[in-house]
Enzyme design. Structure first.
Site, mmCIF file in Angstrom:
data_model
loop_
_atom_site.group_PDB
_atom_site.id
_atom_site.type_symbol
_atom_site.label_atom_id
_atom_site.label_comp_id
_atom_site.label_asym_id
_atom_site.label_seq_id
_atom_site.Cartn_x
_atom_site.Cartn_y
_atom_site.Cartn_z
ATOM 1 N N TYR A 71 29.708 40.756 36.602
ATOM 2 C CA TYR A 71 31.081 41.191 36.320
ATOM 3 C C TYR A 71 31.077 42.565 35.660
ATOM 4 O O TYR A 71 31.824 43.472 36.055
ATOM 5 C CB TYR A 71 31.761 40.157 35.428
ATOM 6 C CG TYR A 71 33.121 40.549 34.916
ATOM 7 C CD1 TYR A 71 34.256 40.392 35.711
ATOM 8 C CD2 TYR A 71 33.288 41.040 33.621
ATOM 9 C CE1 TYR A 71 35.516 40.732 35.236
ATOM 10 C CE2 TYR A 71 34.543 41.382 33.132
ATOM 11 C CZ TYR A 71 35.648 41.221 33.941
ATOM 12 O OH TYR A 71 36.896 41.566 33.474
ATOM 13 N N ASN B 51 44.494 43.996 39.711
ATOM 14 C CA ASN B 51 44.208 43.174 38.541
ATOM 15 C C ASN B 51 43.355 41.953 38.868
ATOM 16 O O ASN B 51 42.627 41.468 38.003
ATOM 17 C CB ASN B 51 45.529 42.718 37.900
ATOM 18 C CG ASN B 51 45.317 41.629 36.870
ATOM 19 O OD1 ASN B 51 44.884 41.884 35.756
ATOM 20 N ND2 ASN B 51 45.611 40.389 37.246
ATOM 21 N N VAL C 49 42.535 38.387 48.101
ATOM 22 C CA VAL C 49 42.196 39.814 48.174
ATOM 23 C C VAL C 49 40.824 40.061 48.783
ATOM 24 O O VAL C 49 40.474 41.205 49.097
ATOM 25 C CB VAL C 49 42.285 40.480 46.783
ATOM 26 C CG1 VAL C 49 43.725 40.506 46.289
ATOM 27 C CG2 VAL C 49 41.379 39.786 45.771
ATOM 28 N N LYS D 196 32.661 46.036 37.126
ATOM 29 C CA LYS D 196 33.686 46.802 36.426
ATOM 30 C C LYS D 196 33.237 48.240 36.174
ATOM 31 O O LYS D 196 34.049 49.168 36.190
ATOM 32 C CB LYS D 196 34.061 46.116 35.113
ATOM 33 C CG LYS D 196 34.835 44.815 35.291
ATOM 34 C CD LYS D 196 36.156 45.039 36.006
ATOM 35 C CE LYS D 196 37.001 43.768 36.033
ATOM 36 N NZ LYS D 196 38.292 43.956 36.729
ATOM 37 N N ARG E 62 49.397 34.873 36.396
ATOM 38 C CA ARG E 62 49.087 34.320 35.078
ATOM 39 C C ARG E 62 48.289 35.342 34.276
ATOM 40 O O ARG E 62 47.835 36.348 34.801
ATOM 41 C CB ARG E 62 48.313 33.015 35.185
ATOM 42 C CG ARG E 62 46.926 33.167 35.788
ATOM 43 C CD ARG E 62 46.217 31.827 35.875
ATOM 44 N NE ARG E 62 44.832 31.997 36.355
ATOM 45 C CZ ARG E 62 43.975 31.000 36.495
ATOM 46 N NH1 ARG E 62 44.360 29.761 36.208
ATOM 47 N NH2 ARG E 62 42.745 31.225 36.929
#
Length: 246
Positions: free
Chosen positions: A140, A76, A54, A144, A15
């Site tokens: 987050y 992703n 994952v 990243k 999605r």
């Protein structure tokens, strides 16, 4: 930017941005395996679904051992809820880092031998949150930032056999956009802060991912490609204009 005959794995590919990437890869001729914890409501044409968490290193290793060929890995899978730092303990924030940084490392290591044999490539899906303050999603953003650094080091260690690059993605209009930006008026207001005047579509990210995975990017490794529509209009420009109007 043909990918005919190549096999690509897209984590979190059922999605949103992941689905857009998977769709772009199939259009470029690749055979695509999408991975997620839960199956999609509708499987994208030309893709195969494999259930995978994952964060589960054993399951990840078994999955890649069974793949007969692998040319491209797109890391992703990720994301985070809105949560101020002081509203949760360190362990909860650590789970965000696990999903967005440690899991891509786990997946990349498991995929390495297959990618090396194919002289393939890894595409990390980063975020502009890794390069600016990210209140409400601080863990987050930190993850990243780490992911982009990891990709640069990985690119050096794995060269010349495997290329590793990062897409630094800005705001994207997905089926979950309303959770972040509100109704259509909210989305439009947010879009006006972007120099190109709109949020990215998943296909925009997908096209950039195809480029990095293709022979057109054969000399790119350790690179970070900004996919953010020009970024964010500097707040001081609007503040200056408002001051003059008053």
């Amino acid at each position: 930017m043909e990918l005919k005959g190549r096999v690509a794995v897209v984590t979190g590919g059922t999605r949103g941005v992941g689905a857009g990437i998977a769709r772009s890869f199939t259009k470029a001729g690749a055979e695509v395996v999408v991975c997620a914890r839960r199956p999609p409501e509708v499987l994208l044409p030309g893709t195969e679904f494999a259930p995978l968490d994952v964060r589960d290193a054993d399951a990840v290793g078994q999955f890649f051992e069974k793949l007969p060929r692998l040319d491209v890995l797109v890391n992703n899978a990720g994301g985070a809820p809105y949560r101020l730092l002081a509203d949760a303990d360190a362990a909860r924030h650590a789970r965000v880092v696990e999903l967005n940084l440690l899991a891509p490392l786990t997946v990349s290591l498991a995929a390495y031998e297959g990618l090396r044999r194919a002289r393939g490539s890894v595409v990390m899906i980063g975020s502009v949150s890794g390069a600016r303050p990210s209140p409400g999603t601080a863990a987050y953003g930190a993850a990243k930032a780490g992911l982009e650094s990891l990709a640069r080091s990985m690119a050096v260690e794995w060269a010349p056999d495997v290329r590793v690059n990062t897409l630094v993605v800005g705001m994207v209009r997905t089926e979950l956009a309303s959770l972040h930006y509100g109704d259509e008026d909210g989305v439009a207001a947010v879009a006006r802060t972007v120099p190109l005047g709109r949020l990215a579509e998943p296909s925009d990210v997908g096209a950039a991912a195809v480029f990095l995975a293709s022979d057109a990017a054969a000399y790119l490794t350790g690179s970070s490609l900004l996919v953010h529509g020009g970024g964010e209009r500097p707040a001081f420009l609007d503040a200056s204009t408002a001051h003059k109007e008053t």
